[in-house]
Design a protein around this motif. Structure first.
Motif, PDB file in Angstrom:
ATOM      1  N   GLN A  58       0.824  -1.201   0.000  1.00 51.68           N
ATOM      2  CA  GLN A  58       0.000   0.000   0.000  1.00 51.68           C
ATOM      3  C   GLN A  58       0.867   1.263   0.000  1.00 51.68           C
ATOM      4  O   GLN A  58       0.547   2.220  -0.671  1.00 51.68           O
ATOM      5  N   SER A  59       1.989   1.216   0.750  1.00 50.78           N
ATOM      6  CA  SER A  59       2.811   2.422   0.833  1.00 50.78           C
ATOM      7  C   SER A  59       3.423   2.751  -0.523  1.00 50.78           C
ATOM      8  O   SER A  59       3.526   3.912  -0.909  1.00 50.78           O
ATOM      9  N   ASN A  60       3.839   1.694  -1.280  1.00 52.32           N
ATOM     10  CA  ASN A  60       4.383   1.934  -2.612  1.00 52.32           C
ATOM     11  C   ASN A  60       3.341   2.561  -3.513  1.00 52.32           C
ATOM     12  O   ASN A  60       3.642   3.471  -4.289  1.00 52.32           O
ATOM     13  N   VAL A  61       2.112   2.052  -3.442  1.00 48.16           N
ATOM     14  CA  VAL A  61       1.049   2.607  -4.270  1.00 48.16           C
ATOM     15  C   VAL A  61       0.820   4.067  -3.917  1.00 48.16           C
ATOM     16  O   VAL A  61       0.697   4.930  -4.795  1.00 48.16           O
ATOM     17  N   GLU A  62       0.817   4.350  -2.605  1.00 49.24           N
ATOM     18  CA  GLU A  62       0.600   5.741  -2.150  1.00 49.24           C
ATOM     19  C   GLU A  62       1.714   6.659  -2.665  1.00 49.24           C
ATOM     20  O   GLU A  62       1.450   7.720  -3.216  1.00 49.24           O
ATOM     21  N   ASP A  63       2.981   6.185  -2.472  1.00 45.45           N
ATOM     22  CA  ASP A  63       4.109   7.001  -2.932  1.00 45.45           C
ATOM     23  C   ASP A  63       4.047   7.206  -4.436  1.00 45.45           C
ATOM     24  O   ASP A  63       4.305   8.295  -4.943  1.00 45.45           O
ATOM     25  N   GLY A  64       3.711   6.114  -5.150  1.00 40.68           N
ATOM     26  CA  GLY A  64       3.605   6.211  -6.601  1.00 40.68           C
ATOM     27  C   GLY A  64       2.541   7.205  -7.000  1.00 40.68           C
ATOM     28  O   GLY A  64       2.714   7.987  -7.938  1.00 40.68           O
ATOM     29  N   LYS A  65       1.419   7.183  -6.286  1.00 42.36           N
ATOM     30  CA  LYS A  65       0.334   8.107  -6.618  1.00 42.36           C
ATOM     31  C   LYS A  65       0.784   9.554  -6.435  1.00 42.36           C
ATOM     32  O   LYS A  65       0.497  10.415  -7.274  1.00 42.36           O
ATOM     33  N   LYS A  66       1.532   9.788  -5.329  1.00 44.62           N
ATOM     34  CA  LYS A  66       2.024  11.159  -5.103  1.00 44.62           C
ATOM     35  C   LYS A  66       2.950  11.587  -6.244  1.00 44.62           C
ATOM     36  O   LYS A  66       2.826  12.689  -6.789  1.00 44.62           O
ATOM     37  N   LEU A  67       3.895  10.698  -6.586  1.00 48.80           N
ATOM     38  CA  LEU A  67       4.813  11.008  -7.684  1.00 48.80           C
ATOM     39  C   LEU A  67       4.038  11.281  -8.965  1.00 48.80           C
ATOM     40  O   LEU A  67       4.351  12.196  -9.729  1.00 48.80           O
ATOM     41  N   PHE A  68       3.039  10.432  -9.205  1.00 49.58           N
ATOM     42  CA  PHE A  68       2.250  10.554 -10.430  1.00 49.58           C
ATOM     43  C   PHE A  68       1.545  11.898 -10.479  1.00 49.58           C
ATOM     44  O   PHE A  68       1.580  12.598 -11.489  1.00 49.58           O
ATOM     45  N   GLN A  69       0.917  12.261  -9.349  1.00 49.18           N
ATOM     46  CA  GLN A  69       0.153  13.501  -9.356  1.00 49.18           C
ATOM     47  C   GLN A  69       1.070  14.713  -9.481  1.00 49.18           C
ATOM     48  O   GLN A  69       0.684  15.730 -10.055  1.00 49.18           O
ATOM     49  N   ALA A  70       2.307  14.571  -8.989  1.00 52.41           N
ATOM     50  CA  ALA A  70       3.225  15.699  -9.088  1.00 52.41           C
ATOM     51  C   ALA A  70       3.834  15.820 -10.477  1.00 52.41           C
ATOM     52  O   ALA A  70       4.123  16.918 -10.945  1.00 52.41           O
ATOM     53  N   ASN A  71       4.068  14.694 -11.148  1.00 56.07           N
ATOM     54  CA  ASN A  71       4.862  14.726 -12.361  1.00 56.07           C
ATOM     55  C   ASN A  71       4.107  14.379 -13.638  1.00 56.07           C
ATOM     56  O   ASN A  71       4.540  14.755 -14.723  1.00 56.07           O
ATOM     57  N   CYS A  72       3.020  13.632 -13.524  1.00 52.60           N
ATOM     58  CA  CYS A  72       2.404  13.088 -14.732  1.00 52.60           C
ATOM     59  C   CYS A  72       0.989  13.599 -14.948  1.00 52.60           C
ATOM     60  O   CYS A  72       0.458  13.531 -16.062  1.00 52.60           O
ATOM     61  N   ALA A  73       0.361  14.084 -13.861  1.00 53.78           N
ATOM     62  CA  ALA A  73      -1.072  14.337 -13.907  1.00 53.78           C
ATOM     63  C   ALA A  73      -1.453  15.480 -14.838  1.00 53.78           C
ATOM     64  O   ALA A  73      -2.589  15.532 -15.310  1.00 53.78           O
ATOM     65  N   THR A  74      -0.525  16.405 -15.126  1.00 53.79           N
ATOM     66  CA  THR A  74      -0.854  17.528 -16.003  1.00 53.79           C
ATOM     67  C   THR A  74      -1.407  17.024 -17.331  1.00 53.79           C
ATOM     68  O   THR A  74      -2.361  17.574 -17.874  1.00 53.79           O
ATOM     69  N   CYS A  75      -0.776  15.978 -17.867  1.00 51.41           N
ATOM     70  CA  CYS A  75      -1.229  15.460 -19.162  1.00 51.41           C
ATOM     71  C   CYS A  75      -2.139  14.243 -18.992  1.00 51.41           C
ATOM     72  O   CYS A  75      -3.098  14.069 -19.732  1.00 51.41           O
ATOM     73  N   HIS A  76      -1.821  13.367 -18.036  1.00 49.31           N
ATOM     74  CA  HIS A  76      -2.543  12.097 -17.961  1.00 49.31           C
ATOM     75  C   HIS A  76      -3.704  12.146 -16.979  1.00 49.31           C
ATOM     76  O   HIS A  76      -4.369  11.129 -16.783  1.00 49.31           O
ATOM     77  N   GLY A  77      -3.946  13.295 -16.323  1.00 44.80           N
ATOM     78  CA  GLY A  77      -5.083  13.407 -15.412  1.00 44.80           C
ATOM     79  C   GLY A  77      -4.735  12.950 -14.012  1.00 44.80           C
ATOM     80  O   GLY A  77      -3.840  12.121 -13.819  1.00 44.80           O
TER      81      GLY A  77
END
Lengths: 273, 355
Positions: A58-77
């Motif tokens: 779960q912690s990896n998923v959480e960390d990944g989600k944070k990274l995703f929202q910081a770096n990828c979400a602009t284009c991928h939502g």
């Protein structure tokens, strides 16, 4: 000659210095050496990802989600659902993330015919966390098992599969080739086995998907074996000239072969001094 | 042409007469009244090897060294052949080729350069003019030639004995006929090439199989964005595998059904967005297999023809004349993809009898 007597001598020594024809050649040689060195230094910084599938804790998923929202979400939502600027990542699987981020293709540098390889922007741990997060949104291809990546399969069978399925775009020597409208199939020289495998199962960008029903995992292992074998033995016939086939070879022989013929002809017909 | 009937003269004589070399009879050539004057040859310039005995000695030494190097190169090539054997390992081909090649190159290059240098620097150096002679022989020579022919005709009786002559001509005409008959036998004679070009191995119910294994493909195997290289399942049992394969190869792709723009009469030729097109380019027959899964374009690597798979493989760029022929497919009871029939038109490039 001593320095104070010689004005005319200074003029003479000047001609042998910076103004001499040899200086121009030397300058070009130095320039070529520098640009070549710089290019080699840049292209040597290839991705070096070791597939170490992080536990989908779960912690990896959480960390990944944070990274995703910081770096990828602009284009991928925000939830990887995609926007008008980038496709949905739901169901692309962890393998797609490991390939795209692990080769530096994502985050994308700019819009163009296709995303290109560049220095990797994340650590392998961060890439794993991102992969786990995206992989958790929906089932999709996962990061391949290390037993298929040892490049110790049947190279002959792999080469046959490569010629049938891959060589038309990636060139029979894996040197890459042109596609339409500025797109191209990249060179496979120096690409890690994990990234080759992931590209086959996910079909990044315009590459078609070669799923496990089309080419079995053992077949993919054989393809990787063939590519790595080719890399290892190099070109038995001599200089490969980029292995690009008739274009590179033709250009070489037109410039150097014909140049030598012209130079020799001029020399033969010139009157001896 | 003006100098045709001058015999060879050395340069001094040619130079002195070079101003009055205009022909009296110029034939059909147009003679310009203010033609550029013949400047003659530049003045003779002596080489350093003519003037300086030291330089001459040096040039002699250079030529000697080059010939010596040539011999060294030849011997080196022989030695390299023994020192760098291939011994069944691909990697060893490189050093074997490289060192033998270097030796042979040195042998030939040094020989050639030495010979040219010898000719240029040391051999006698004087310009001379060799005039061309008229091509026509003298009248006596021509008369003698005709005489010889007439004599031969007289003595052999070739003109007189027409029976023998005509039978000889007849025999020579018939002589090549066995070759024609024999070589004709090598060509296919019990099959019609036009008919062969119109059909491939595909027929109703033939399963689509993977190239090269021949394992049949289930519709469920073909995930979105996939491209399969396809052969007929029974190809590997065919009589003439390579010829049949050259006609029957197919590329199978799966697109989103909503991306497919199908012709109304071909609505049932695809299955759930899975389409199959001939892989033989309609231009000159290269295998068209460079599929881009996002743009749905197929690129032919030989002459850059592009086909739009989403739009029934119409030509969107390049020299191809027609869209790629589509193979109508469906699934059988076990879920395997099968052909509904053969292609509805001949695959590959145009030919004379194609309708």
């Amino acid at each position: 000659m001593s320095r104070k007597t010689s004005r005319p001598a200074a003029g003479k020594s000047r001609r042998t210095g910076r103004r001499s024809p040899a200086a121009a050649a030397a300058l070009i040689a130095v320039g070529l050496l520098f640009t070549g060195g710089a290019y080699a230094a840049v292209s040597a910084t290839t991705a070096n990802a070791q597939p170490a599938p992080a536990a989908a804790s779960q912690s990896n998923v959480e960390d990944g989600k944070k990274l995703f929202q910081a770096n990828c979400a602009t284009c991928h939502g925000l939830n990887a659902q995609g926007t008008s600027d980038g496709p949905s990542l739901i169901g692309v699987g962890a393998a797609a993330v490991d390939f795209q981020v692990g080769t530096g293709r994502m985050p994308m540098q700019g819009h163009g015919p296709q995303a290109q390889k560049k220095p990797v922007q994340f650590t392998q741990e961060q890439i794993n966390q991102l992969a786990v997060y995206v992989g958790s949104t929906a089932p999709g291809p996962s990061i391949p098992d290390a037993k298929y990546l040892d490049a110790d399969g049947d190279a002959a069978h792999g080469a046959e599969l490569f010629r049938i399925n891959c060589a038309m775009c990636h060139n029979v020597a894996g040197a890459g080739g042109a596609l339409t409208e500025g797109k191209f199939a990249p060179s496979l020289v120096g690409v890690t086995p994990a990234h080759i495998y992931e590209a086959m199962i996910t079909g990044p960008q315009n590459m078609p998907v070669f799923n496990d029903m089309n080419i079995s995992p053992e077949g993919k292992r054989d393809i990787i074996t063939a590519l790595k074998y080719q890399e290892k033995i190099g070109n038995p016939g001599g200089i490969g000239l980029g292995s690009l086939g008739p274009v590179a070879e033709g250009l070489f022989i037109w410039i150097f072969g014909l140049g030598a013929v012209v130079a020799l002809t001029v020399w033969i017909t010139a009157k001896s001094n | 042409m003006a100098q045709d009937d001058n015999s060879g003269k050395d340069l001094a004589a040619a130079n002195s007469s070079s101003h009055d070399l205009l022909p009296e009879d110029s034939g059909t050539g147009v003679v310009s009244p203010d033609a550029v004057e013949n400047p003659g040859h530049p003045e003779h310039r002596q080489r350093v090897t003519d003037l300086n005995p030291k330089k001459e000695k040096q040039a002699e030494r250079t030529v000697f060294i080059l010939f010596f190097l040539s011999a060294v190169g030849s011997l080196w090539a022989v030695a390299a052949y023994m020192m760098f054997p291939i011994d069944g390992q691909m990697e060893l081909v490189r050093s074997n080729n490289l060192f033998i090649g270097l030796g042979a190159t040195l042998a030939l290059m040094a020989l050639g350069i030495g010979a040219v240098h010898w000719g240029k620097a040391l051999m006698a150096d004087h310009e001379s003019v060799d005039h061309r002679h008229p091509v026509r022989g003298t009248d006596e020579t021509r008369a003698r030639a005709i005489e010889i022919f007439e004599e031969a005709n007289e003595e052999s009786g070739f003109g007189r004995r027409s029976l023998i002559r005509n039978s000889l001509i007849g025999a020579l005409v018939v002589f090549p006929l066995p070759a024609v008959a024999l070589f004709r036998g090598l060509a296919p004679y019990d099959e019609d090439p036009v008919e062969l070009l119109h059909h491939t191995m595909w027929k109703k119910g033939t399963r689509l199989a993977r190239d090269p294994s021949g394992a049949p493909i289930k519709a469920s195997d073909v995930t979105l964005g996939s491209a399969f290289h396809v052969i007929p399942e029974d190809l590997n049992d065919a009589k003439d595998v390579l010829n049949e394969k050259a006609k029957a190869i197919v590329l199978l792709m799966r697109l989103k059904p909503e991306d497919l723009n199908e012709l109304p009469e071909r609505k049932n030729w695809s299955y759930n967005g899975i389409v199959a097109y001939s892989k033989v380019c309609t231009h000159v027959g290269c295998p068209v297999a460079l599929y881009e899964q996002q743009t749905h374009h197929l690129l032919c690597p030989c002459h850059q023809s592009q086909f739009d798979v989403a739009n029934h493989a119409t030509v969107i760029f390049g020299p191809a004349a027609r869209p790629l022929p589509q193979l109508p497919i469906t699934v059988d009871d076990e879920g395997y993809l099968v052909a509904q029939s053969d292609f509805h038109e001949p695959v590959g490039p145009s030919f004379w009898e194609r309708h």
